[in-house]
Design a protein around this motif. Sequence first.
Motif, PDB file in Angstrom:
ATOM      1  N   GLU A 212       0.780  -1.299   0.044  1.00 36.55           N
ATOM      2  CA  GLU A 212      -0.005   0.263  -0.149  1.00 36.55           C
ATOM      3  C   GLU A 212       0.917   1.475  -0.060  1.00 36.55           C
ATOM      4  O   GLU A 212       0.448   2.271  -0.516  1.00 36.55           O
ATOM      5  N   ILE A 213       1.967   1.245   0.725  1.00 38.70           N
ATOM      6  CA  ILE A 213       2.787   2.292   0.736  1.00 38.70           C
ATOM      7  C   ILE A 213       4.159   2.272  -0.369  1.00 38.70           C
ATOM      8  O   ILE A 213       4.769   3.294  -0.547  1.00 38.70           O
ATOM      9  N   ALA A 214       4.081   1.182  -1.127  1.00 37.20           N
ATOM     10  CA  ALA A 214       5.359   1.062  -2.238  1.00 37.20           C
ATOM     11  C   ALA A 214       4.792   2.033  -3.417  1.00 37.20           C
ATOM     12  O   ALA A 214       3.440   2.348  -3.557  1.00 37.20           O
ATOM     13  N   ARG A 215       5.677   2.173  -4.247  1.00 32.40           N
ATOM     14  CA  ARG A 215       5.305   2.890  -5.489  1.00 32.40           C
ATOM     15  C   ARG A 215       5.807   1.974  -6.646  1.00 32.40           C
ATOM     16  O   ARG A 215       6.813   1.566  -6.408  1.00 32.40           O
ATOM     17  N   PHE A 216       4.987   1.937  -7.820  1.00 36.07           N
ATOM     18  CA  PHE A 216       5.473   1.198  -9.189  1.00 36.07           C
ATOM     19  C   PHE A 216       5.445   2.040  -9.949  1.00 36.07           C
ATOM     20  O   PHE A 216       4.451   1.932 -10.994  1.00 36.07           O
ATOM     21  N   PRO A 217       6.345   2.953 -10.234  1.00 35.28           N
ATOM     22  CA  PRO A 217       6.059   4.018 -11.408  1.00 35.28           C
ATOM     23  C   PRO A 217       6.346   3.166 -12.801  1.00 35.28           C
ATOM     24  O   PRO A 217       7.181   2.136 -12.977  1.00 35.28           O
ATOM     25  N   ALA A 218       5.734   3.815 -13.821  1.00 34.93           N
ATOM     26  CA  ALA A 218       5.878   3.203 -15.336  1.00 34.93           C
ATOM     27  C   ALA A 218       7.283   3.728 -15.772  1.00 34.93           C
ATOM     28  O   ALA A 218       7.446   4.720 -15.241  1.00 34.93           O
ATOM     29  N   SER A 219       7.712   3.068 -16.581  1.00 34.65           N
ATOM     30  CA  SER A 219       9.114   3.800 -17.414  1.00 34.65           C
ATOM     31  C   SER A 219       9.032   3.358 -18.684  1.00 34.65           C
ATOM     32  O   SER A 219       8.475   2.338 -19.067  1.00 34.65           O
ATOM     33  N   MET A 220       9.857   4.031 -19.522  1.00 31.97           N
ATOM     34  CA  MET A 220      10.245   3.699 -20.988  1.00 31.97           C
ATOM     35  C   MET A 220      11.691   3.703 -21.134  1.00 31.97           C
ATOM     36  O   MET A 220      12.239   4.699 -20.652  1.00 31.97           O
ATOM     37  N   VAL A 221      12.337   2.807 -21.681  1.00 29.26           N
ATOM     38  CA  VAL A 221      13.836   2.974 -21.827  1.00 29.26           C
ATOM     39  C   VAL A 221      14.003   2.575 -23.189  1.00 29.26           C
ATOM     40  O   VAL A 221      13.345   1.856 -23.961  1.00 29.26           O
ATOM     41  N   ASP A 222      15.203   3.427 -23.755  1.00 28.04           N
ATOM     42  CA  ASP A 222      15.597   2.912 -25.022  1.00 28.04           C
ATOM     43  C   ASP A 222      17.204   3.203 -25.369  1.00 28.04           C
ATOM     44  O   ASP A 222      17.816   4.231 -24.895  1.00 28.04           O
ATOM     45  N   ARG A 223      17.728   2.136 -25.688  1.00 23.99           N
ATOM     46  CA  ARG A 223      19.187   2.154 -26.126  1.00 23.99           C
ATOM     47  C   ARG A 223      19.451   0.733 -26.829  1.00 23.99           C
ATOM     48  O   ARG A 223      18.804  -0.303 -26.413  1.00 23.99           O
ATOM     49  N   ILE A 224      20.000   0.615 -27.820  1.00 21.69           N
ATOM     50  CA  ILE A 224      20.210  -0.521 -28.555  1.00 21.69           C
ATOM     51  C   ILE A 224      21.729  -1.080 -28.002  1.00 21.69           C
ATOM     52  O   ILE A 224      22.667  -0.315 -28.205  1.00 21.69           O
ATOM     53  N   VAL A 248      30.639  -3.769 -22.445  1.00 26.35           N
ATOM     54  CA  VAL A 248      28.888  -3.920 -23.083  1.00 26.35           C
ATOM     55  C   VAL A 248      29.039  -2.744 -24.042  1.00 26.35           C
ATOM     56  O   VAL A 248      29.989  -1.702 -24.275  1.00 26.35           O
ATOM     57  N   VAL A 249      28.326  -3.106 -25.346  1.00 23.10           N
ATOM     58  CA  VAL A 249      28.449  -2.344 -26.437  1.00 23.10           C
ATOM     59  C   VAL A 249      27.131  -1.680 -26.699  1.00 23.10           C
ATOM     60  O   VAL A 249      26.002  -2.208 -26.419  1.00 23.10           O
ATOM     61  N   ALA A 250      27.063  -0.451 -26.970  1.00 24.82           N
ATOM     62  CA  ALA A 250      25.878   0.395 -27.244  1.00 24.82           C
ATOM     63  C   ALA A 250      26.111   1.534 -28.339  1.00 24.82           C
ATOM     64  O   ALA A 250      26.984   1.668 -28.496  1.00 24.82           O
ATOM     65  N   GLU A 251      25.026   1.934 -28.843  1.00 26.10           N
ATOM     66  CA  GLU A 251      24.704   3.092 -29.507  1.00 26.10           C
ATOM     67  C   GLU A 251      24.899   4.424 -28.826  1.00 26.10           C
ATOM     68  O   GLU A 251      24.596   4.353 -27.570  1.00 26.10           O
ATOM     69  N   PRO A 252      25.106   5.511 -29.536  1.00 26.89           N
ATOM     70  CA  PRO A 252      25.209   6.552 -28.817  1.00 26.89           C
ATOM     71  C   PRO A 252      23.689   7.122 -28.156  1.00 26.89           C
ATOM     72  O   PRO A 252      23.741   7.700 -27.214  1.00 26.89           O
ATOM     73  N   PHE A 253      22.773   6.844 -28.729  1.00 30.35           N
ATOM     74  CA  PHE A 253      21.206   7.455 -28.506  1.00 30.35           C
ATOM     75  C   PHE A 253      20.965   6.669 -26.940  1.00 30.35           C
ATOM     76  O   PHE A 253      21.364   5.520 -26.830  1.00 30.35           O
ATOM     77  N   LEU A 254      20.619   7.504 -26.242  1.00 23.97           N
ATOM     78  CA  LEU A 254      20.213   6.952 -24.736  1.00 23.97           C
ATOM     79  C   LEU A 254      18.901   7.887 -24.313  1.00 23.97           C
ATOM     80  O   LEU A 254      18.947   8.899 -24.397  1.00 23.97           O
ATOM     81  N   GLN A 255      17.868   6.925 -23.758  1.00 22.03           N
ATOM     82  CA  GLN A 255      16.651   7.771 -23.528  1.00 22.03           C
ATOM     83  C   GLN A 255      15.833   6.827 -22.219  1.00 22.03           C
ATOM     84  O   GLN A 255      15.960   5.903 -22.321  1.00 22.03           O
ATOM     85  N   TRP A 256      15.397   7.648 -21.178  1.00 21.27           N
ATOM     86  CA  TRP A 256      14.669   7.067 -20.154  1.00 21.27           C
ATOM     87  C   TRP A 256      13.741   8.085 -19.592  1.00 21.27           C
ATOM     88  O   TRP A 256      13.872   9.013 -19.267  1.00 21.27           O
ATOM     89  N   VAL A 257      12.388   7.440 -19.796  1.00 17.28           N
ATOM     90  CA  VAL A 257      11.247   8.275 -19.390  1.00 17.28           C
ATOM     91  C   VAL A 257      10.613   7.723 -18.212  1.00 17.28           C
ATOM     92  O   VAL A 257      10.325   6.503 -18.494  1.00 17.28           O
ATOM     93  N   ILE A 258      10.549   8.322 -17.242  1.00 18.29           N
ATOM     94  CA  ILE A 258      10.022   7.796 -15.959  1.00 18.29           C
ATOM     95  C   ILE A 258       8.876   8.706 -15.450  1.00 18.29           C
ATOM     96  O   ILE A 258       8.789   9.724 -15.301  1.00 18.29           O
ATOM     97  N   GLU A 259       7.901   7.651 -14.773  1.00 21.72           N
ATOM     98  CA  GLU A 259       6.608   8.431 -14.052  1.00 21.72           C
ATOM     99  C   GLU A 259       7.030   8.926 -12.693  1.00 21.72           C
ATOM    100  O   GLU A 259       7.880   8.523 -12.200  1.00 21.72           O
ATOM    101  N   ASP A 260       6.951  10.293 -12.500  1.00 23.72           N
ATOM    102  CA  ASP A 260       7.303  10.908 -11.229  1.00 23.72           C
ATOM    103  C   ASP A 260       6.562  10.347 -10.076  1.00 23.72           C
ATOM    104  O   ASP A 260       5.652  11.386  -9.877  1.00 23.72           O
ATOM    105  N   ASP A 261       6.682   9.331  -9.468  1.00 26.80           N
ATOM    106  CA  ASP A 261       5.923   8.806  -8.612  1.00 26.80           C
ATOM    107  C   ASP A 261       6.708   7.830  -7.734  1.00 26.80           C
ATOM    108  O   ASP A 261       6.720   6.779  -7.885  1.00 26.80           O
ATOM    109  N   PHE A 262       7.625   8.371  -6.837  1.00 32.74           N
ATOM    110  CA  PHE A 262       8.451   7.781  -6.008  1.00 32.74           C
ATOM    111  C   PHE A 262       8.174   7.673  -4.572  1.00 32.74           C
ATOM    112  O   PHE A 262       7.472   8.719  -4.155  1.00 32.74           O
TER     113      PHE A 262
END
Length: 500
Positions: A212-224, A248-262
């Motif tokens: 009941e007191i924990a939070r489970f925000p949604a998020s979207m991540v992006d990097r190849i 680890v190998v990765a592309e330059p692109f990096l994105q993280w969208v997080i629901e602001d619910d902590f």
Amino acid sequence: MTARLSLTTLPAGQRPIAEPDRIGIVHLGLGAFHRAHQAVFTEQAAIITGETGWGISGVSQRSATVREQLAPQDGLYSVLTRGPGDPTVRVMGSIREVLTAPEDPGAVVARIADPAVSVVTLTVTEKGYRAAVQGGLDLTDPEIQADLAGRAPRTVVGQLAAGLVRRGESGAGPLTVLSCDNLVANGPFLRRLMEDYVRALPEAKNLIEQLEIARFPASMVDRIVPATTDADREEAAGLLGVRDEAVVVAEPFLQWVIEDDFAGARPAWDKAGAILTGDVAPWEQAKLRMLNATHSMLAYLGALRGYETIAEAVRDEQLAGLANELMTADVIPTLTPPEGLDLTAYGQSVLERFANPALKHRTAQVAMDGSVKLPVRLLGTIRDRLAANAEPRLAALAVAAWMVYVAGGVDANGNPLKLDDPQAARLQETLADAGITPGHRSGGAAVQRGSAAGSGIALGAAPAAVVGALLGVESIFGEDLRDNAVFRGLLVDQVGGLTE
């Protein structure tokens, strides 16, 4: 022999700028993606703010491989970034501990319960959540049943539940549980799984209070993040001057969208470039239905044509055109874009990123786990288009390519295609019951171009039989798509076009 990466062997100029001095985050699913994404954001936030209390305790859910890579290196590893120019390498120091759940599940629970920890993040892939077809927790799963019976937990849901119970007993405070997997509304999805787990426990009062007191925000991540090869390790060693077994190998692109619910404190990820928002859904839908769906389409069509990498597949003008048409004709009409995102331009950027030849993202890697990827990447688009009385021809082509990949078993050159899927046994049994044996190929040209995306593979069965067998797997398609005549007809046409 080149010395191995560690705090003592690393040249001063390559040392990580931030070495967090305590653990504030537990991460479940310590694979390459986390190390190239959330761990990078965490370290960058520490650099910008000077807050070094956000070290990560990474948990491997399956094997000790990552621990064996990182432990001799003082937790250090490098990110080899491959873009249009010369590759760059950066050493990261945000992972301060590696645990292996099968070996010491009690240590995982204890770390989640640690009062210094306020955030748990997850990248366990779609199949790691052990969800049922209808979306809730699969209570028939043997591993879930074993956790419910009281063993030291081995599933992520069991680990979280046990950790929350212990936090309640010790007064450690509320927890934020942040899923970073490619799932629709991943935060609410995980909360529902936890609630299903609680209802299956004989005594769960403490756990209910903690949920009941924990939070489970949604998020979207992006990097190849393609799989690391020996050649990547050699190149990183040349750039670093020391050998890194965990690069680890990765592309330059990096994105993280997080629901602001902590529920409590968190790293300053927003200072490092993450987007905090009240609604992740538009970002998530755009990424899942455009980038991830197109990735899957190119993986299956490309693999059928014998292409080893996604970059090779997208350099095929016909396949690139089909991928673009999937986004413009089928996907974009189903989306409401977030403010500031031009969907057409986003689609073009997706194809440009896929075409990066330096990444060598293998079609076989992207093709894994199709039975759990198709529902979240493609079937939502198909349902929305059908509801709008439109024919999702390109989305159906992507599904048909998966069907030919599964039922054919070989590419156009006769090379075997590995079926790496949590439902592999069921899919193979379904095909066998229909009299379909994988492994056929045509006797003609290695790659045929006459159809929309012909592969030259003979299935040894009529397209309608293949579609009927696989479309009947309700754990993937449900009853609605199984019984939809328009969708079935599109699939039969597309499977026929992909074969002889």
